[in-house]
Design a protein around this motif. Structure first.
Motif, mmCIF file in Angstrom:
data_model
loop_
_atom_site.group_PDB
_atom_site.id
_atom_site.type_symbol
_atom_site.label_atom_id
_atom_site.label_comp_id
_atom_site.label_asym_id
_atom_site.label_seq_id
_atom_site.Cartn_x
_atom_site.Cartn_y
_atom_site.Cartn_z
ATOM 1 N N LEU A 90 -53.764 30.994 22.463
ATOM 2 C CA LEU A 90 -52.391 30.989 22.980
ATOM 3 C C LEU A 90 -51.431 30.380 21.957
ATOM 4 O O LEU A 90 -50.271 30.811 21.842
ATOM 5 N N THR A 91 -51.906 29.377 21.222
ATOM 6 C CA THR A 91 -51.070 28.798 20.161
ATOM 7 C C THR A 91 -50.782 29.832 19.079
ATOM 8 O O THR A 91 -49.645 29.952 18.585
ATOM 9 N N LYS A 92 -51.813 30.604 18.711
ATOM 10 C CA LYS A 92 -51.627 31.661 17.702
ATOM 11 C C LYS A 92 -50.631 32.716 18.202
ATOM 12 O O LYS A 92 -49.761 33.175 17.449
ATOM 13 N N THR A 95 -53.473 39.646 26.268
ATOM 14 C CA THR A 95 -52.623 38.456 26.136
ATOM 15 C C THR A 95 -51.448 38.730 25.204
ATOM 16 O O THR A 95 -50.308 38.336 25.477
ATOM 17 N N LYS A 143 -57.998 39.621 24.364
ATOM 18 C CA LYS A 143 -56.972 39.082 23.468
ATOM 19 C C LYS A 143 -55.802 40.063 23.351
ATOM 20 O O LYS A 143 -54.633 39.657 23.296
ATOM 21 N N ASP A 200 -57.437 36.622 27.642
ATOM 22 C CA ASP A 200 -57.870 35.438 26.885
ATOM 23 C C ASP A 200 -56.783 34.362 26.984
ATOM 24 O O ASP A 200 -55.659 34.565 26.518
ATOM 25 N N THR A 201 -57.110 33.233 27.595
ATOM 26 C CA THR A 201 -56.137 32.150 27.779
ATOM 27 C C THR A 201 -56.596 30.861 27.104
ATOM 28 O O THR A 201 -56.164 29.770 27.490
ATOM 29 N N GLN A 202 -57.458 30.963 26.114
ATOM 30 C CA GLN A 202 -57.877 29.767 25.377
ATOM 31 C C GLN A 202 -56.688 29.178 24.633
ATOM 32 O O GLN A 202 -55.852 29.897 24.080
ATOM 33 N N SER A 203 -56.625 27.855 24.614
ATOM 34 C CA SER A 203 -55.456 27.174 24.047
ATOM 35 C C SER A 203 -55.249 27.513 22.576
ATOM 36 O O SER A 203 -54.108 27.688 22.116
ATOM 37 N N ALA A 204 -56.347 27.609 21.821
ATOM 38 C CA ALA A 204 -56.210 27.926 20.390
ATOM 39 C C ALA A 204 -55.602 29.308 20.200
ATOM 40 O O ALA A 204 -54.724 29.504 19.337
#
Length: 272
Positions: free
Chosen positions: A72-74, A247, A244, A66-70
């Motif tokens: 990755l920020t978490k 990641t 996730k 999972d490389t979604q920006s939201a």
């Protein structure tokens, strides 16, 4: 001439193993054999083709990550939280460990060191309880979050560093300290001006090495609710969100690799 040389340089006999050492090695070998016998290890099932296929299917579920920006920020905030837990826990342990190492040490040959044995008992108790157990106990009083994890790292590492610091202090060369004592200077001043400068590089090396260990421990402590990457890992793995999870595992590996490299180079610098 040949006889004189043989007399002057006798051949040394090979070292003989003492009875206590031989008994210890025999006892360890017996325990290892008994461990294999009592654990009932099922190597046939573990190395079977079905087991390999199951592991292959499990690993395949980790991809794609999972490389979604939201998300990755978490994960980034969780990484910083894990790093902060390890740094603060190690720093608190270094200060507390040094404070306990002084009474746990015999500072000189005439030192009665009445507090040496009880202080070492305290250090033994602190390090005998693993970080996960400390975290589980502290969650009751400190609540969920990184505070309990930081305290858990600090308590366990205090026991480890306190014992290592005490051994370093006792093994420091005594001559400079003895020279000051003959002038009537007190033990604390002697320790500050002579013993501490001698052992400080070694103490820093021990602290950095424990920081390496604590970054791994901090990444796991979140499994019991102590914050950081471990808490994210426990949550998403419990929901079987394997992308996730992959990641988060990658972030853990990267963080551990960076901290290991930094600590290694700093320790090399201190010991030169």
């Amino acid at each position: 001439m040949s006889n004189l040389q043989n007399t002057a340089c006798p051949t040394k006999a090979p070292p003989v193993m003492k009875g206590g050492t031989a008994a210890l090695l025999l006892g360890m070998l017996t325990l290892i054999i008994a461990s294999f016998w009592t654990l009932n290890l099922k190597w046939g099932e573990f190395l079977s083709m079905e087991a390999f296929r199951s592991m292959g299917r499990f690993i395949a579920e980790f991809f794609p990550m999972d490389t979604q920006s939201a998300f990755l920020t978490k994960v980034g905030w969780g990484t910083l939280e894990t790093l902060a837990m390890s740094l603060l826990g190690t720093a608190l342990a270094a200060v507390a460990g040094l404070a306990l190492a002084i009474p746990a040490s015999k500072l000189h040959s005439n030192d009665k060191s009445r507090m040496r044995t009880p202080t070492r008992w305290v250090l033994n108790a602190l390090r005998s309880i693993p970080e996960l157990v400390w975290a589980a106990l502290l969650l009751i009083s400190a609540g969920l979050g990184p505070f309990a994890g930081t305290l858990a790292l600090a308590f366990h590492t205090t026991g480890v560093l306190g014992r290592l610091f005490a051994e370093s202090i006792e093994n420091a060369p005594p001559e400079p300290a003895d020279a000051l004592r003959t002038q009537g200077i007190g033990n604390l001043k002697v320790f500050y001006f002579t013993t501490l400068p001698q052992v400080l590089p070694q103490l820093m090396s021990y602290t950095l090495y424990r920081w390496e260990n604590n970054i791994r421990a901090a990444a796991v402590l979140g499994v019991v609710g102590a914050g950081g990457l471990g808490q994210l890992l426990s949550f998403h793995m419990g929901l079987f969100q394997m992308g996730k999870t992959a990641t988060i595992l990658a972030a853990m590996l990267l963080l551990v690799a960076i901290v290991d490299s930094m600590s290694y180079h700093l320790r090399r610098t201190l010991t030169r």
